[in-house]
Write an enzyme that holds these catalytic residues in place. Structure first.
Site, PDB file in Angstrom:
ATOM      1  CG  ASP A 137      -1.649   0.374   0.670  1.00 39.21           C
ATOM      2  OD1 ASP A 137      -2.543   1.302   0.226  1.00 39.21           O
ATOM      3  OD2 ASP A 137      -3.198   1.158   2.144  1.00 39.21           O
ATOM      4  CG  ASN A 183      -7.571  -2.943  -5.830  1.00 39.05           C
ATOM      5  OD1 ASN A 183      -6.764  -3.207  -6.071  1.00 39.05           O
ATOM      6  ND2 ASN A 183      -7.800  -1.904  -5.409  1.00 39.05           N
TER       7      ASN A 183
HETATM    8  C1  FPP Z   1      -1.619   0.090  -3.427  1.00 47.13           C
HETATM    9  O1  FPP Z   1      -1.990   1.424  -3.294  1.00 47.13           O
HETATM   10  C2  FPP Z   1      -1.441  -0.857  -4.126  1.00 47.13           C
HETATM   11  C3  FPP Z   1      -2.001  -1.309  -5.421  1.00 47.13           C
HETATM   12  C4  FPP Z   1      -3.195  -1.379  -5.765  1.00 47.13           C
HETATM   13  C5  FPP Z   1      -1.156  -1.682  -7.114  1.00 47.13           C
HETATM   14  C6  FPP Z   1       0.334  -2.337  -6.315  1.00 47.13           C
HETATM   15  C7  FPP Z   1       0.711  -3.618  -8.079  1.00 47.13           C
HETATM   16  C8  FPP Z   1       2.032  -3.546  -7.626  1.00 47.13           C
HETATM   17  C9  FPP Z   1       3.045  -2.675  -7.068  1.00 47.13           C
HETATM   18  C10 FPP Z   1       2.927  -4.007  -9.181  1.00 47.13           C
HETATM   19  C11 FPP Z   1       2.524  -5.515  -8.833  1.00 47.13           C
HETATM   20  C12 FPP Z   1       3.057  -5.934 -10.638  1.00 47.13           C
HETATM   21  C13 FPP Z   1       2.844  -7.201 -10.425  1.00 47.13           C
HETATM   22  C14 FPP Z   1       3.238  -7.841 -12.217  1.00 47.13           C
HETATM   23  C15 FPP Z   1       2.317  -7.908  -9.445  1.00 47.13           C
HETATM   24  P1  FPP Z   1      -2.664   2.769  -3.587  1.00 47.13           P
HETATM   25  O2  FPP Z   1      -2.281   2.699  -5.366  1.00 47.13           O
HETATM   26  O3  FPP Z   1      -3.587   2.532  -2.565  1.00 47.13           O
HETATM   27  O4  FPP Z   1      -1.912   3.480  -2.955  1.00 47.13           O
HETATM   28  P2  FPP Z   1      -2.078   4.838  -1.958  1.00 47.13           P
HETATM   29  O5  FPP Z   1      -3.315   4.216  -1.132  1.00 47.13           O
HETATM   30  O6  FPP Z   1      -1.745   5.868  -1.806  1.00 47.13           O
HETATM   31  O7  FPP Z   1      -3.426   5.536  -2.974  1.00 47.13           O
END
Ligand code: FPP
Length: 249
Positions: free
Chosen positions: A29, A77
């Site tokens: 996160d 998501n």
């Molecule tokens: C949460 O941060 C993150 C995600 C929903 C996406 C995570 C995906 C990756 C790191 C890529 C992984 C790749 C592979 C191929 C497995 P957020 O966007 O919710 O952050 P925020 O809470 O600060 O908005």
């Protein structure tokens, strides 16, 4: 995801090999907040998030953690802006394609858990290809939760079991924890010993609801793109100081 061909880095001397978690799960996160803090668009946070995940996989391999599960995309998501969802789907596809060769070299066994049928077809093809290609690999087991929801997983398991009961293949009295687990997406993977969540949120967010019954939970304020080997070292140190009782005294 790939671990690069570099010299193995050994387990830090303040960690005990016998007390390492066999399976680490991670809620990655804070990508969006990280990007914002750098004055970048949110998608750049996800790109950097891939680097953190690659490094964590490599560290787990180097230090002898046998399994890593990462929450890449939840069933909730899809409610994100359309461009971000599209970017994430395309990022998963590209990363998988790009890193398959190294995964083979590093003996990584990759698999995906979640409602995969709802993913774009091209991504499903890439997932099937990578899963098939790496299925005999004997190194770290790397599981990517994509379009994953813990409640949905439990519902799917209930349906599959109900169908077997209806067909007379199973009696209601036969249903116990071990039968139930065999109908989860995670069949064959041991439960996580340690669940890490970054960015300071104190939530489980529908991740591995059944499997984390006895997991130790470690939450750090660090945002996922900044979660590096030192951060993982800290998490393992905290884990090794916990007393795991599994309900006993
Ligand atoms: C949460 O941060 C993150 C995600 C929903 C996406 C995570 C995906 C990756 C790191 C890529 C992984 C790749 C592979 C191929 C497995 P957020 O966007 O919710 O952050 P925020 O809470 O600060 O908005």
């Amino acid at each position: 995801m790939t671990v690069q061909q570099t010299e193995l880095e050994y387990l830090p001397s303040d960690l005990e090999r016998e007390l390492l978690p066999k399976h680490v799960a991670v809620i990655m996160d804070g990508n969006g907040r990280w990007a914002k803090s750098q004055g970048l668009p949110r998608i750049m946070g996800h790109k950097r998030g891939v680097d953190s995940l690659r490094n964590l996989l490599r560290t787990c391999r180097d230090w002898g953690v046998g399994a890593l599960t990462a929450y890449a995309f939840s069933t909730e998501n899809w409610k994100r802006p359309e461009e971000e969802v599209e970017f994430l789907m395309s990022l998963f596809k590209h990363v998988l394609r790009q890193e398959l060769r190294e995964m083979m070299q590093e003996d990584v066994q990759i698999r995906f858990v979640g409602n995969l049928e709802a993913l774009p077809l091209v991504l499903q093809e890439e997932i099937t290809h990578a899963t098939e290609k790496t299925k005999e690999n004997k190194g770290i087991k790397f599981t990517v939760a994509t379009n994953y929801g813990g409640r949905l997983e439990i519902i799917h398991a209930c349906r599959a079991i109900a169908e077997k009961v209806q067909q007379g293949l199973l009696q209601p009295d036969d249903i116990d924890e071990s039968v139930f687990e065999k109908h989860l997406y995670t069949v064959g993977i041991c439960d996580p010993d340690l669940l890490i969540r970054t960015s300071g949120e104190m939530r489980i967010s529908n991740f591995l609801l059944w499997q984390i019954a006895y997991s130790e939970i470690y939450i750090t304020d660090t945002l996922w793109p900044d979660f590096d080997r030192n951060e993982f070292h800290r998490a393992l140190r905290a884990y090794q100081q916990r007393e795991r009782r599994f309900g006993k005294v």
